[in-house]
Scaffold this motif. Structure first.
Motif, PDB file in Angstrom:
ATOM      1  N   ALA A 105       0.824  -1.219   0.000  1.00  0.00           N
ATOM      2  CA  ALA A 105       0.000   0.000   0.000  1.00  0.00           C
ATOM      3  C   ALA A 105       0.850   1.257   0.000  1.00  0.00           C
ATOM      4  CB  ALA A 105      -0.932  -0.015   1.212  1.00  0.00           C
ATOM      5  N   PHE A 106       2.126   1.135   0.373  1.00  0.00           N
ATOM      6  CA  PHE A 106       3.026   2.288   0.373  1.00  0.00           C
ATOM      7  C   PHE A 106       4.006   2.230  -0.797  1.00  0.00           C
ATOM      8  CE2 PHE A 106       1.307   2.291   4.576  1.00  0.00           C
ATOM      9  CZ  PHE A 106       1.265   3.632   4.942  1.00  0.00           C
ATOM     10  N   ALA A 107       3.559   1.602  -1.894  1.00  0.00           N
ATOM     11  CA  ALA A 107       4.253   1.635  -3.193  1.00  0.00           C
ATOM     12  C   ALA A 107       5.541   0.829  -3.228  1.00  0.00           C
ATOM     13  CB  ALA A 107       4.526   3.084  -3.627  1.00  0.00           C
ATOM     14  N   PHE A 108       5.719  -0.136  -2.322  1.00  0.00           N
ATOM     15  CA  PHE A 108       6.851  -1.048  -2.420  1.00  0.00           C
ATOM     16  C   PHE A 108       6.493  -2.182  -3.383  1.00  0.00           C
ATOM     17  CE2 PHE A 108       7.780   0.974   1.655  1.00  0.00           C
ATOM     18  CZ  PHE A 108       9.157   1.154   1.591  1.00  0.00           C
ATOM     19  N   SER A 109       7.498  -2.797  -3.986  1.00  0.00           N
ATOM     20  CA  SER A 109       7.267  -3.904  -4.914  1.00  0.00           C
ATOM     21  C   SER A 109       6.742  -5.126  -4.160  1.00  0.00           C
ATOM     22  CB  SER A 109       8.560  -4.273  -5.640  1.00  0.00           C
ATOM     23  OG  SER A 109       9.495  -4.837  -4.733  1.00  0.00           O
ATOM     24  N   PHE A 110       6.166  -6.059  -4.902  1.00  0.00           N
ATOM     25  CA  PHE A 110       5.623  -7.269  -4.274  1.00  0.00           C
ATOM     26  C   PHE A 110       6.729  -8.074  -3.598  1.00  0.00           C
ATOM     27  CE2 PHE A 110       4.725 -11.853  -4.546  1.00  0.00           C
ATOM     28  CZ  PHE A 110       3.612 -11.910  -3.719  1.00  0.00           C
ATOM     29  N   LYS A 111       7.904  -8.153  -4.226  1.00  0.00           N
ATOM     30  CA  LYS A 111       9.011  -8.916  -3.650  1.00  0.00           C
ATOM     31  C   LYS A 111       9.420  -8.341  -2.296  1.00  0.00           C
ATOM     32  CE  LYS A 111      12.536 -10.042  -6.285  1.00  0.00           C
ATOM     33  NZ  LYS A 111      13.809  -9.946  -7.032  1.00  0.00           N
ATOM     34  N   VAL A 112       9.575  -7.020  -2.242  1.00  0.00           N
ATOM     35  CA  VAL A 112       9.955  -6.360  -0.987  1.00  0.00           C
ATOM     36  C   VAL A 112       8.838  -6.497   0.049  1.00  0.00           C
ATOM     37  CG1 VAL A 112      10.429  -4.115   0.084  1.00  0.00           C
ATOM     38  CG2 VAL A 112      11.517  -4.723  -2.087  1.00  0.00           C
ATOM     39  N   ALA A 113       7.589  -6.340  -0.395  1.00  0.00           N
ATOM     40  CA  ALA A 113       6.443  -6.438   0.520  1.00  0.00           C
ATOM     41  C   ALA A 113       6.320  -7.844   1.105  1.00  0.00           C
ATOM     42  CB  ALA A 113       5.158  -6.054  -0.214  1.00  0.00           C
ATOM     43  N   LEU A 114       6.551  -8.849   0.277  1.00  0.00           N
ATOM     44  CA  LEU A 114       6.470 -10.230   0.751  1.00  0.00           C
ATOM     45  C   LEU A 114       7.546 -10.498   1.794  1.00  0.00           C
ATOM     46  CD1 LEU A 114       5.214 -13.041   0.536  1.00  0.00           C
ATOM     47  CD2 LEU A 114       6.781 -13.531  -1.359  1.00  0.00           C
ATOM     48  N   PHE A 115       8.735  -9.979   1.561  1.00  0.00           N
ATOM     49  CA  PHE A 115       9.799 -10.157   2.544  1.00  0.00           C
ATOM     50  C   PHE A 115       9.481  -9.412   3.831  1.00  0.00           C
ATOM     51  CE2 PHE A 115      13.996  -9.698   4.457  1.00  0.00           C
ATOM     52  CZ  PHE A 115      14.465 -10.995   4.345  1.00  0.00           C
ATOM     53  N   SER A 116       8.839  -8.250   3.709  1.00  0.00           N
ATOM     54  CA  SER A 116       8.393  -7.509   4.884  1.00  0.00           C
ATOM     55  C   SER A 116       7.437  -8.354   5.719  1.00  0.00           C
ATOM     56  CB  SER A 116       7.707  -6.207   4.456  1.00  0.00           C
ATOM     57  OG  SER A 116       7.134  -5.546   5.564  1.00  0.00           O
ATOM     58  N   GLY A 117       6.510  -9.042   5.044  1.00  0.00           N
ATOM     59  CA  GLY A 117       5.591  -9.925   5.745  1.00  0.00           C
ATOM     60  C   GLY A 117       6.311 -11.065   6.441  1.00  0.00           C
ATOM     61  N   MET A 118       7.365 -11.593   5.813  1.00  0.00           N
ATOM     62  CA  MET A 118       8.141 -12.673   6.423  1.00  0.00           C
ATOM     63  C   MET A 118       8.849 -12.199   7.685  1.00  0.00           C
ATOM     64  SD  MET A 118       9.769 -14.652   3.108  1.00  0.00           S
ATOM     65  CE  MET A 118      10.822 -15.613   4.183  1.00  0.00           C
ATOM     66  N   ILE A 119       9.318 -10.959   7.675  1.00  0.00           N
ATOM     67  CA  ILE A 119       9.966 -10.408   8.873  1.00  0.00           C
ATOM     68  C   ILE A 119       8.955 -10.319  10.013  1.00  0.00           C
ATOM     69  CG2 ILE A 119      11.092  -8.375   9.865  1.00  0.00           C
ATOM     70  CD1 ILE A 119      12.189  -7.800   7.028  1.00  0.00           C
ATOM     71  N   LEU A 120       7.746  -9.854   9.705  1.00  0.00           N
ATOM     72  CA  LEU A 120       6.706  -9.734  10.730  1.00  0.00           C
ATOM     73  C   LEU A 120       6.228 -11.088  11.221  1.00  0.00           C
ATOM     74  CD1 LEU A 120       4.489  -6.783   9.403  1.00  0.00           C
ATOM     75  CD2 LEU A 120       6.384  -6.734  11.039  1.00  0.00           C
ATOM     76  N   ALA A 121       6.474 -12.146  10.451  1.00  0.00           N
ATOM     77  CA  ALA A 121       6.062 -13.492  10.860  1.00  0.00           C
ATOM     78  C   ALA A 121       6.962 -14.069  11.944  1.00  0.00           C
ATOM     79  CB  ALA A 121       6.055 -14.430   9.649  1.00  0.00           C
ATOM     80  N   ALA A 122       8.163 -13.523  12.081  1.00  0.00           N
ATOM     81  CA  ALA A 122       9.094 -14.025  13.095  1.00  0.00           C
ATOM     82  C   ALA A 122       8.619 -13.643  14.486  1.00  0.00           C
ATOM     83  CB  ALA A 122      10.490 -13.464  12.836  1.00  0.00           C
TER      84      ALA A 122
END
Length: 383
Positions: A105-122
């Motif tokens: 939603a803040f204009a990051f690419s899907f690859k970066v956004a997916l990795f962001s989600g993985m960080i929050l999963a820890a």
């Protein structure tokens, strides 16, 4: 000699700040992160990320993950396997979905956004353990479920990160064919099973017969570093090798001796450098313009873990308050999220615009976690 002076500065400041942080009820790791921010580019500019600091931080994260593996209680995981797996899996899926959507939603690419989600999963259960001990709730069914879920969460997130790392790399190209890479990684996980069941006990048994000071600890460190090296060799993260080496040693009779000695070495020298190195590149000027992004990520980080723990617990029959207690025990990100973030930064997956806000989200969620857990624990086990 310049690095020696920098190392002295890091050790002195992290020791004093960690002490002060714990005295006022804040996790010591938060104090170490703040030292990096204050002494680095965002503060006094006394330190910068040099090659030596980088190498020490690499060893720091390996020791940290090795110790996490040694501490993992597989017997506890088996006892509360069903609720632990549901809590852990939902606590991974929801943060990945919400974190990916929120970052995109803040204009990051899907690859970066997916990795962001993985960080929050820890997640990191160390702070939750301290709170549960304080409230005498560690040996309850909720406390055991939180501990079991954290073991599953740690393993799944590290494995997920390691397996997906080649596909997140810049340009998306692999140095060897994908089928061969996958085959190597399958063999490596087979080697992990072999290490836990046979190799680690044999290594410890042989080291106990050597007339060498610290032979057991030396053998354990060789196993840790060797497995970390092999993991990197087959395209996995080195931390997964260190983590499973720790699990292997944790199943031997030398568990307590190894943990005690490696903990002293790690936490007195290498691990503080790792946490300080994370804060060195953070700039307050950049963060000031990303306030809304940080708030959105923080809300998603809190809600996703709380909801994952709540839903998973309710599905296996826990009461509403017990489920909220378990969900709140999974909120803290702590070291695990920082490790994934740092490894992503090293692999050039995380852009600079995401790195700083994510560190803040990890710190704040870690600080808020004890308050949530205390509140819901008291509702379940009111004095």
């Amino acid at each position: 000699m310049e690095f020696i002076g920098q190392l002295c500065l890091i050790l002195i400041t992290t020791t004093l700040v960690s002490h002060g942080a714990k005295r006022i009820g804040i996790p010591g790791v938060v104090g170490q992160l703040l030292v990096g921010i204050l002494l680095g580019a965002g503060g006094l500019k006394l330190l910068q990320s040099t090659e030596m600091i980088h190498e020490f931080s690499e060893l720091g994260v390996i020791f940290l993950m090795f110790l996490a593996g040694v501490e993992s209680d597989l017997a506890l995981l088996r006892k509360y396997a069903k609720p632990a797996f549901l809590v852990a899996i939902l606590g991974i899926i929801l943060p990945i979905i919400l974190g990916t959507a929120g970052t995109m939603a803040f204009a990051f690419s899907f690859k970066v956004a997916l990795f962001s989600g993985m960080i929050l999963a820890a997640t990191s259960v160390s702070i939750s353990v301290e709170v549960l001990k304080e409230l005498r709730a560690l040996q309850t069914k909720e406390g055991a479920t939180i501990l079991g879920a954290s073991v599953v969460d740690d393993i799944l997130v590290v494995v997920l990160f390691s397996l997906s790392l080649p596909y997140f790399q810049e340009g998306g190209t692999l140095s060897i064919p994908l089928p061969l890479l996958f085959f190597e990684q399958v063999l490596y996980f087979g080697f992990i099973f072999f290490t836990i069941r046979w190799l680690a006990p044999k290594v410890i048994a042989i080291s106990q017969k050597l007339f060498v000071t610290g032979s057991i600890v030396i053998a354990s460190l060789v196993l840790c570093l060797g497995m970390a090296f092999l993991a990197d060799l087959v395209g996995l993260s080195s931390v997964i090798g260190a983590f499973f080496a720790g699990i292997a040693i944790g199943q031997t009779t030398a568990k307590e001796q190894v943990f005690k000695n490696v903990e002293i070495v790690g936490y007195s020298l290498f691990i503080p450098v790792f946490f300080v190195s994370i804060g060195l590149t953070i700039s307050f000027q950049q963060l000031a313009s990303q306030g809304l992004f940080i708030i959105v990520l923080l809300v998603l980080a809190l809600v996703s873990k709380l909801a994952g723990g709540f839903i998973g617990s309710r599905l296996v029959g826990f009461s509403t308050n017990s489920s909220l207690m378990i969900g709140s025990g999974m909120i803290s990100r702590g070291e695990m999220a920082l490790i994934i973030l740092q490894l992503g930064d090293k692999a050039k997956i995380v852009p600079h615009e995401l790195f700083g806000p994510m560190v803040i989200v990890i710190i704040v969620s870690t600080l808020l976690s004890p308050f949530f857990l205390k509140y819901f624990t008291k509702k379940v086990y009111s004095a």
